[in-house]
Design a protein around this motif. Structure first.
Motif, mmCIF file in Angstrom:
data_model
loop_
_atom_site.group_PDB
_atom_site.id
_atom_site.type_symbol
_atom_site.label_atom_id
_atom_site.label_comp_id
_atom_site.label_asym_id
_atom_site.label_seq_id
_atom_site.Cartn_x
_atom_site.Cartn_y
_atom_site.Cartn_z
ATOM 1 N N LYS A 200 62.349 53.589 -82.568
ATOM 2 C CA LYS A 200 63.458 54.374 -83.953
ATOM 3 C C LYS A 200 62.619 56.119 -83.471
ATOM 4 C CE LYS A 200 61.830 51.539 -87.746
ATOM 5 N NZ LYS A 200 61.225 51.610 -88.914
ATOM 6 N N GLN A 201 63.344 56.440 -83.387
ATOM 7 C CA GLN A 201 63.460 58.627 -83.262
ATOM 8 C C GLN A 201 61.501 58.495 -84.992
ATOM 9 O OE1 GLN A 201 66.004 61.199 -84.615
ATOM 10 N NE2 GLN A 201 65.552 62.757 -83.615
ATOM 11 N N LYS A 202 61.196 60.151 -84.164
ATOM 12 C CA LYS A 202 59.345 60.611 -85.116
ATOM 13 C C LYS A 202 60.399 61.311 -85.939
ATOM 14 C CE LYS A 202 56.124 59.746 -81.167
ATOM 15 N NZ LYS A 202 55.931 60.538 -80.466
ATOM 16 N N LEU A 203 59.461 61.217 -87.355
ATOM 17 C CA LEU A 203 59.898 62.479 -87.999
ATOM 18 C C LEU A 203 58.643 62.571 -89.246
ATOM 19 C CD1 LEU A 203 61.686 63.398 -90.259
ATOM 20 C CD2 LEU A 203 61.082 61.120 -91.138
ATOM 21 N N SER A 204 58.593 63.874 -88.577
ATOM 22 C CA SER A 204 57.184 64.304 -89.511
ATOM 23 C C SER A 204 57.888 64.724 -91.062
ATOM 24 C CB SER A 204 57.200 65.620 -88.492
ATOM 25 O OG SER A 204 56.514 65.868 -86.896
ATOM 26 N N ILE A 205 56.312 65.179 -91.592
ATOM 27 C CA ILE A 205 56.869 65.670 -92.936
ATOM 28 C C ILE A 205 55.126 65.320 -92.982
ATOM 29 C CG2 ILE A 205 56.570 64.121 -95.911
ATOM 30 C CD1 ILE A 205 58.056 61.786 -92.989
ATOM 31 N N VAL A 206 55.531 67.038 -93.575
ATOM 32 C CA VAL A 206 54.140 67.678 -93.945
ATOM 33 C C VAL A 206 54.173 68.453 -95.015
ATOM 34 C CG1 VAL A 206 52.639 69.731 -92.736
ATOM 35 C CG2 VAL A 206 54.774 68.640 -91.130
ATOM 36 N N LYS A 207 52.708 68.022 -95.450
ATOM 37 C CA LYS A 207 52.790 69.162 -97.211
ATOM 38 C C LYS A 207 51.600 69.781 -97.367
ATOM 39 C CE LYS A 207 50.223 68.970 -101.394
ATOM 40 N NZ LYS A 207 48.905 69.960 -101.552
ATOM 41 N N ILE A 208 52.090 71.329 -97.293
ATOM 42 C CA ILE A 208 51.629 72.219 -97.662
ATOM 43 C C ILE A 208 50.350 72.141 -99.120
ATOM 44 C CG2 ILE A 208 53.156 73.616 -97.954
ATOM 45 C CD1 ILE A 208 51.971 75.941 -96.430
ATOM 46 N N GLY A 209 48.976 72.417 -98.659
ATOM 47 C CA GLY A 209 48.129 73.104 -100.003
ATOM 48 C C GLY A 209 48.734 74.309 -100.753
ATOM 49 N N GLY A 210 47.606 74.147 -101.537
ATOM 50 C CA GLY A 210 47.778 75.403 -101.986
ATOM 51 C C GLY A 210 47.489 76.789 -101.939
ATOM 52 N N ASN A 211 45.800 76.371 -101.354
ATOM 53 C CA ASN A 211 44.859 77.749 -100.701
ATOM 54 C C ASN A 211 45.360 78.008 -99.805
ATOM 55 O OD1 ASN A 211 42.752 77.409 -102.093
ATOM 56 N ND2 ASN A 211 42.044 75.781 -101.295
ATOM 57 N N VAL A 212 46.469 77.485 -98.590
ATOM 58 C CA VAL A 212 47.176 78.139 -97.858
ATOM 59 C C VAL A 212 48.142 79.089 -98.619
ATOM 60 C CG1 VAL A 212 48.433 77.520 -95.782
ATOM 61 C CG2 VAL A 212 47.029 76.179 -96.114
ATOM 62 N N LEU A 213 48.872 78.010 -99.162
ATOM 63 C CA LEU A 213 50.303 79.229 -99.779
ATOM 64 C C LEU A 213 49.664 79.907 -100.326
ATOM 65 C CD1 LEU A 213 52.135 76.295 -102.411
ATOM 66 C CD2 LEU A 213 53.342 77.592 -100.132
ATOM 67 N N GLU A 214 48.410 80.367 -100.653
ATOM 68 C CA GLU A 214 47.875 81.710 -101.592
ATOM 69 C C GLU A 214 47.191 82.774 -100.405
ATOM 70 O OE1 GLU A 214 45.260 81.025 -104.604
ATOM 71 O OE2 GLU A 214 46.786 81.881 -106.224
ATOM 72 N N ASN A 215 47.372 82.817 -99.521
ATOM 73 C CA ASN A 215 46.875 83.343 -98.172
ATOM 74 C C ASN A 215 48.210 83.680 -97.303
ATOM 75 O OD1 ASN A 215 45.605 84.354 -96.110
ATOM 76 N ND2 ASN A 215 43.950 83.637 -96.533
ATOM 77 N N GLU A 216 49.197 84.410 -97.475
ATOM 78 C CA GLU A 216 49.726 85.138 -96.563
ATOM 79 C C GLU A 216 49.675 85.211 -95.511
ATOM 80 O OE1 GLU A 216 53.539 88.636 -96.169
ATOM 81 O OE2 GLU A 216 51.894 88.584 -97.825
#
Length: 259
Positions: free
Chosen positions: A2-18
């Motif tokens: 199988k080919q690899k697939l990455s699913i990444v979830k980004i948290g809110g504290n990262v979203l708030e810091n440009e």
């Protein structure tokens, strides 16, 4: 194989810091394709709601989503946050496409039944449209999902971004070797919450029960860990938890979770 697939979830504290967000997106853009990004935006939604005179209601850290709150969430998650991320990824050479669960019927859900608490327009996931998502991935598009699903009857629903990421990893695992990344402000799951460098490098079923018994894993980390093991039990290859440096090729200070 199988080919690899990455699913990444980004948290809110990262979203708030440009600065953090820009570095995260740079790291994410360097990941080998195919990949999928999932984001929320709860803190930003709370701030905008306050500006609009809409009081945000929370219980045990979870949002009560009434009709007015859903309007704000849709504006922030599906609009401002999602499109900013997509535009930044395009600038980094990643051909991203912004999606809610309603787009292409990609994530179907139902309104959470009322038990002790009425969470309002909050969705619990029924399934994902892996065939359509795979079509996007195969033409070299990178899906960027916001934390909004739908019930198939015209109703949008606010849905936990960790859960969306987990269900996407599960749904795509029939074709891909999926790795699920939870990217937030900490370096990983910590042995000592007061020591940011006390990262537990590996967690499996055996030492997880020990960590629970010692109360090292508790509070807000519990639902995240439950999502992790649920995903692993449904054929996801592995789950990783850490900060934005986790996605760098030479990084080894983060938590990897396996069965």
């Amino acid at each position: 194989m199988k080919q690899k697939l990455s699913i990444v979830k980004i948290g809110g504290n990262v979203l708030e810091n440009e600065i953090e967000l820009d570095q995260f997106l740079l790291n994410f853009s360097k990941l080998e394709d195919p990949k999928i990004l999932v984001h929320g935006g709860g803190k930003l939604a709370t701030k905008l709601a306050a500006k609009l005179g809409i009081k945000s209601k929370m219980t045990s850290g979870r949002r009560i989503t009434d009709a007015k709150s859903l309007e704000v969430i849709t504006m922030v998650y599906g609009g401002l946050t999602n499109k900013n991320i997509v535009a930044k990824l395009q600038a980094l050479g990643t051909n991203a496409i912004g999606l809610s669960g309603a787009d292409g019927n990609t994530v179907q859900a139902h309104k959470r039944p009322v038990k002790e608490i009425d969470f309002g327009f909050v969705g619990d996931i029924d399934g994902i449209n892996s065939e359509l998502i795979d079509t996007l991935v195969e033409v070299k598009l990178t899906p960027v999902f916001c934390a909004i699903t739908h019930n198939g009857k015209g109703q949008l629903l606010n849905t936990n971004a960790d859960t969306i990421a987990s269900e996407l990893a599960i749904g795509m695992s029939h074709k891909y070797k999926t790795t699920l990344y939870y990217c937030f402000e900490k370096k990983g799951v910590l042995q000592d919450i007061e020591n940011d460098d006390s990262v537990i490098i590996h967690i499996d079923t055996n030492n997880y029960n020990d960590l629970l018994g010692q109360n090292i894993i508790s509070d807000g980390m519990l639902p995240k860990m439950q999502n992790c093991f649920h995903a692993l039990q449904q054929n996801v290859d592995k789950v990783c938890i850490g900060n934005i440096s986790m996605l760098e090729t030479d990084s080894n200070l983060y938590t990897t979770i396996t069965l």
